[in-house]
Write a protein that holds these residues in place. Sequence first.
Motif, short mmCIF file in Angstrom:
data_model
loop_
_atom_site.label_atom_id
_atom_site.label_comp_id
_atom_site.label_asym_id
_atom_site.label_seq_id
_atom_site.Cartn_x
_atom_site.Cartn_y
_atom_site.Cartn_z
N ALA A 154 1.08 -1.06 0.28
CA ALA A 154 -0.54 -0.10 0.30
C ALA A 154 0.84 1.40 -0.50
O ALA A 154 0.33 2.28 -0.53
CB ALA A 154 -0.81 0.45 1.12
N GLU A 155 2.32 1.22 0.56
CA GLU A 155 2.75 2.54 1.26
C GLU A 155 3.65 2.99 -0.58
O GLU A 155 3.64 3.77 -1.05
CB GLU A 155 3.87 2.04 1.74
CG GLU A 155 5.03 3.41 1.96
CD GLU A 155 4.24 4.55 2.31
OE1 GLU A 155 5.10 5.50 2.02
OE2 GLU A 155 3.36 4.97 3.12
N ASN A 156 3.90 1.67 -1.43
CA ASN A 156 4.75 1.86 -2.36
C ASN A 156 3.47 2.39 -3.36
O ASN A 156 3.75 2.93 -4.15
CB ASN A 156 5.06 0.23 -2.90
CG ASN A 156 6.54 -0.27 -2.47
OD1 ASN A 156 7.22 0.66 -1.43
ND2 ASN A 156 6.66 -1.62 -2.35
N ALA A 157 2.38 1.82 -3.34
CA ALA A 157 1.50 2.41 -4.27
C ALA A 157 0.85 4.31 -4.01
O ALA A 157 0.91 4.29 -5.37
CB ALA A 157 -0.22 1.45 -4.16
N ARG A 158 1.28 3.67 -3.20
CA ARG A 158 0.59 5.68 -2.52
C ARG A 158 1.77 6.73 -2.55
O ARG A 158 1.74 7.68 -3.78
CB ARG A 158 0.90 5.34 -0.85
CG ARG A 158 0.70 7.11 -0.22
CD ARG A 158 0.90 7.47 0.74
NE ARG A 158 1.48 7.04 1.29
CZ ARG A 158 2.94 8.00 1.60
NH1 ARG A 158 2.51 9.37 0.99
NH2 ARG A 158 3.48 8.40 2.37
N LEU A 159 3.51 6.18 -2.88
CA LEU A 159 4.46 7.08 -3.16
C LEU A 159 4.19 6.69 -5.06
O LEU A 159 4.76 7.91 -5.76
CB LEU A 159 5.15 5.82 -2.65
CG LEU A 159 6.00 5.68 -1.61
CD1 LEU A 159 6.83 5.04 -0.63
CD2 LEU A 159 6.05 7.92 -1.32
N LEU A 160 3.77 5.15 -5.98
CA LEU A 160 4.36 5.88 -7.13
C LEU A 160 2.57 6.41 -7.41
O LEU A 160 3.40 7.52 -8.47
CB LEU A 160 3.82 4.51 -8.08
CG LEU A 160 4.63 3.24 -7.47
CD1 LEU A 160 4.35 1.84 -7.91
CD2 LEU A 160 6.15 3.43 -8.40
N LYS A 161 2.14 7.00 -6.57
CA LYS A 161 1.28 7.48 -7.47
C LYS A 161 1.80 9.14 -6.64
O LYS A 161 1.09 10.26 -7.84
CB LYS A 161 -0.02 7.39 -6.32
CG LYS A 161 -1.33 8.80 -7.08
CD LYS A 161 -3.44 8.08 -5.99
CE LYS A 161 -4.16 8.96 -6.50
NZ LYS A 161 -5.01 8.52 -6.34
N MET A 162 2.39 9.29 -5.57
CA MET A 162 2.69 10.76 -5.23
C MET A 162 3.47 11.79 -6.42
O MET A 162 3.95 12.26 -7.16
CB MET A 162 3.29 10.48 -4.11
CG MET A 162 2.17 10.93 -3.00
SD MET A 162 3.42 10.65 -1.62
CE MET A 162 4.40 11.59 -1.55
N LEU A 163 4.77 9.95 -6.83
CA LEU A 163 5.27 10.67 -8.32
C LEU A 163 4.83 10.68 -9.33
O LEU A 163 6.15 11.03 -10.26
CB LEU A 163 6.55 9.67 -7.78
CG LEU A 163 7.77 9.77 -6.44
CD1 LEU A 163 8.42 8.55 -6.38
CD2 LEU A 163 7.90 10.70 -5.92
N GLU A 164 3.91 9.81 -9.53
CA GLU A 164 3.10 9.82 -11.19
C GLU A 164 4.28 9.15 -11.39
O GLU A 164 4.85 9.58 -13.01
CB GLU A 164 3.19 11.45 -11.34
CG GLU A 164 2.36 12.11 -10.49
CD GLU A 164 2.42 13.67 -11.59
OE1 GLU A 164 2.85 13.76 -12.12
OE2 GLU A 164 1.27 14.61 -11.41
N LEU A 165 4.48 7.47 -11.30
CA LEU A 165 4.96 6.38 -12.09
C LEU A 165 4.39 5.40 -11.81
O LEU A 165 3.70 5.48 -11.69
CB LEU A 165 6.19 6.40 -11.21
CG LEU A 165 7.60 6.83 -11.04
CD1 LEU A 165 8.44 6.39 -10.12
CD2 LEU A 165 8.22 7.82 -11.51
N SER A 166 4.71 5.18 -13.60
CA SER A 166 4.30 4.23 -14.39
C SER A 166 4.83 2.64 -13.29
O SER A 166 5.76 2.93 -13.21
CB SER A 166 4.23 4.41 -15.92
OG SER A 166 4.67 3.93 -15.80
#
Length: 105
Positions: A12-24
């Motif tokens: 869940a933390e990884n998904a949140r960080l990916l969304k914040m960084l706008e990374l695919s």
Amino acid sequence: MAVAGELARLRAENARLLKMLELSSRQAAAPGPAQAGFFDAPPGPVHKDSPNDAKVAFFRALFAARTDIYATRIENSRSGWKGWLPAVRGGWQRRIPHEKRTTCR
């Protein structure tokens, strides 16, 4: 069960960080084996008087992860400076911001 809970929390933390960084997912994927920074053996000491083969081996070991970019030889006739720089489309020109340069691949 504590391990499963920790794994879920980390995902869940990884998904949140990916969304914040706008990374695919592709951009965030672990690098492939060609990008590993591991050496078979230490490159060894290299200095200005080392043979060219030793210098090339040293830089190939250091930049093994960047097989998509290559260098071009630069010579400045006015100052006498000689060296290597990453190749960029259109060549190196003054007053072009770094962000606007496109490396050759």
